[in-house]
Write a protein that holds these residues in place. Structure first.
Motif, PDB file in Angstrom:
ATOM      1  N   ARG A   1       0.802  -1.228   0.000  1.00 49.66           N
ATOM      2  CA  ARG A   1       0.000   0.000   0.000  1.00 49.66           C
ATOM      3  C   ARG A   1       0.830   1.270   0.000  1.00 49.66           C
ATOM      4  O   ARG A   1       0.468   2.270  -0.617  1.00 49.66           O
ATOM      5  N   ARG A  54     -10.518   4.863  -0.880  1.00 46.82           N
ATOM      6  CA  ARG A  54     -11.313   3.645  -0.711  1.00 46.82           C
ATOM      7  C   ARG A  54     -10.590   2.425  -1.272  1.00 46.82           C
ATOM      8  O   ARG A  54     -10.605   1.350  -0.674  1.00 46.82           O
ATOM      9  N   ARG A  55      -9.953   2.581  -2.437  1.00 42.86           N
ATOM     10  CA  ARG A  55      -9.300   1.442  -3.079  1.00 42.86           C
ATOM     11  C   ARG A  55      -8.049   0.998  -2.318  1.00 42.86           C
ATOM     12  O   ARG A  55      -7.839  -0.189  -2.078  1.00 42.86           O
ATOM     13  N   ASN A 111      -9.186   1.240   1.984  1.00 43.85           N
ATOM     14  CA  ASN A 111     -10.484   0.704   2.402  1.00 43.85           C
ATOM     15  C   ASN A 111     -11.163   1.604   3.440  1.00 43.85           C
ATOM     16  O   ASN A 111     -11.793   1.137   4.388  1.00 43.85           O
ATOM     17  N   ASP A 113     -13.901   4.534   4.132  1.00 43.23           N
ATOM     18  CA  ASP A 113     -15.098   5.149   3.563  1.00 43.23           C
ATOM     19  C   ASP A 113     -15.514   6.437   4.277  1.00 43.23           C
ATOM     20  O   ASP A 113     -16.347   7.175   3.753  1.00 43.23           O
ATOM     21  N   GLY A 153     -15.402  -7.568   5.074  1.00 42.50           N
ATOM     22  CA  GLY A 153     -16.124  -6.690   4.170  1.00 42.50           C
ATOM     23  C   GLY A 153     -17.195  -7.436   3.410  1.00 42.50           C
ATOM     24  O   GLY A 153     -17.315  -8.664   3.466  1.00 42.50           O
ATOM     25  N   TYR A 195     -10.770  -7.035   6.158  1.00 42.98           N
ATOM     26  CA  TYR A 195     -11.810  -7.056   5.145  1.00 42.98           C
ATOM     27  C   TYR A 195     -11.492  -7.974   3.971  1.00 42.98           C
ATOM     28  O   TYR A 195     -12.364  -8.257   3.148  1.00 42.98           O
ATOM     29  N   TYR A 196     -10.252  -8.472   3.855  1.00 40.17           N
ATOM     30  CA  TYR A 196      -9.934  -9.319   2.714  1.00 40.17           C
ATOM     31  C   TYR A 196      -9.273 -10.638   3.075  1.00 40.17           C
ATOM     32  O   TYR A 196      -9.173 -11.543   2.235  1.00 40.17           O
ATOM     33  N   ALA A 234      -5.306  -3.851   8.370  1.00 39.52           N
ATOM     34  CA  ALA A 234      -5.255  -4.089   6.931  1.00 39.52           C
ATOM     35  C   ALA A 234      -3.855  -4.441   6.439  1.00 39.52           C
ATOM     36  O   ALA A 234      -3.716  -5.063   5.382  1.00 39.52           O
TER      37      ALA A 234
END
Length: 430
Positions: free
Chosen positions: A51, A83-84, A87, A89, A290, A332-333, A370
């Motif tokens: 990231r 967001r991409r 993550n 919002d 997510g 979330y992933y 994350a």
């Protein structure tokens, strides 16, 4: 904007080549195309190098020409990128560009061990000796700690002040530890917590409305509520003690029970009953992910299930070497799973395929956000980057005695030690 130093030289060369190829066409590419290209390049950098590498990739894109630099001020673009890549919002700063920079700097602080450490004081001074902190929960503004006597202590994080304490409403209970906290859902406006006997309580923060019981547990019919999690949209309980009632799902907005079923914890039924009267080891974990899904596990089996579609199981994984429940967590992933021999792996939730692996010293407790895994063993806290499974560093502080709970979000790590001491590490961008 601030960029990461972790981008490789090969990426820089590729970006320079890209600039040469596009310079002759710089005046004809429409703004939506450039925005889409920036999102795609940042996403590729994220997948290939992590990231933090996305920022340098974006700088290379915006250096192509003055028009492209002007497009870099688009709020819609930074909202998509935030967001991409992160993550995120919710806009907590003045602009989405500032939000992206904040997320980047905080993640960089996490990687480079830049934090502030403190312990949270209980005011007035509660006598917590002999009580065990069972659960921790974090929001942007608050931390909640749930104890074995049913007490939930709420702290305001910016001021480090202990604001209030909640206890389950009284009723006849079965077992010495039936009031023990089995899960907390925390936002900046509401606290929801569950006890081992299945009761769920809720209240809003700072409006004077008293605590109320949202659901009355049926411990005889359902067994013990061994773990509880959720969001504003869903509440999810994991039970042990009654056949084919392992999972219960509520609509978090209406508080309506919408699903009961599942056999995940049927082999743990006897231990579920014992947990009401004795301090037992962890029997199972459940975590939100997510896209309206949740993941749950016992010491031998993990499932991913759909919250919208009656708990339909989407993915199932059985580990021959067992699962170290204290180290199980999910973002979330992906899910963090450590086996009984101390081999930890990060697995995609979509198919349970392995992303990376590393070794932990067990028995241990662990959690992930994350980008990083935080594992504590014998009072020592170690951090791994989960994008590559790379060991990074050890916290400077040791935890005295056994740690009973640990949690991390994108900014903070909190851990509970003996005597009710709550340690807090803040990596917030300065």
């Amino acid at each position: 904007m601030s960029t990461s130093s972790s981008s490789s030289s090969s990426e820089g060369g590729s970006a320079s080549s890209f600039q040469r190829r596009t310079r002759s066409r710089k005046g004809v590419w429409p703004e939506p195309f450039v925005e889409a290209l920036a999102v795609e390049v940042a996403s590729d950098a994220n997948l290939n190098a992590g990231r933090l590498a996305a920022a340098q990739a974006l700088v290379n894109i915006f250096q192509v020409c003055p028009r492209w630099r002007a497009i870099s001020r688009s709020e819609l673009l930074w909202q998509k990128l935030t967001r991409r890549i992160w993550n995120a919002d919710n806009l907590r700063h003045n602009t989405w560009r500032e939000e992206y920079i904040y997320q980047h700097r905080t993640a960089a602080n996490f990687r480079q061990r830049r934090y502030e450490h403190t312990t949270l004081p209980f005011i007035p001074a509660y006598n917590l000796n002999g009580l065990l902190c069972q659960r921790l929960a974090l929001s942007n503004e608050y931390l909640a700690a749930g104890f074995s006597d049913g007490g939930v202590y709420l702290f305001h994080l910016p001021s480090r002040v202990h604001l209030s304490t909640f206890y389950p409403l009284e009723r006849h209970r079965l077992g010495r530890f039936s009031r023990s906290i089995s899960g907390i859902i925390l936002s900046d406006v509401r606290v929801v917590f569950a006890t081992l006997d299945g009761d769920i309580h809720t209240t809003t923060i700072n409006d004077g409305i008293p605590l109320r019981r949202a659901h009355v547990g049926d411990v005889v019919g359902d067994g013990a509520l061994i773990d509880f999690t959720g969001s504003n949209r869903w509440w999810v309980g994991l039970y042990a003690g009654a056949p084919e009632r392992a999972i219960q799902i509520w609509n978090g907005e209406t508080e309506e029970l919408v699903f009961v079923g599942g056999t995940l914890t049927d082999p743990e039924a006897v231990m579920g009953w014992h947990s009401l009267s004795d301090m037992t080891d962890l029997l199972g974990r459940v975590r939100m992910t997510g896209n309206e899904k949740a993941v749950a596990c016992t010491s031998s089996r993990m499932i991913l299930f759909d919250l919208q579609n009656e708990g339909v199981i989407l993915v199932e994984l059985v580990l021959a070497r067992g699962i170290m429940l204290g180290c199980f967590d999910a973002n979330y992933y992906a899910a963090l799973i450590a086996d009984q021999r101390g081999i930890a792996s990060l697995r995609w939730l979509m198919d349970a395929n392995e992303i990376c692996r590393f070794r932990v010293r067990g028995p241990a407790l662990g959690c992930i956000n994350a980008g990083y895994a935080v594992i504590i063993n014998s009072g020592v806290i170690r951090v791994w980057e989960i994008e590559r499974g790379q060991y990074l560093y050890t916290f400077r502080e040791r935890i005295g005695g056994d740690c009973s709970a640990i949690i991390a979000d994108e900014r903070r790590v909190a851990a509970a030690a003996q005597g009710g001491i709550i340690h807090l590490w803040d990596f917030g961008a300065q």
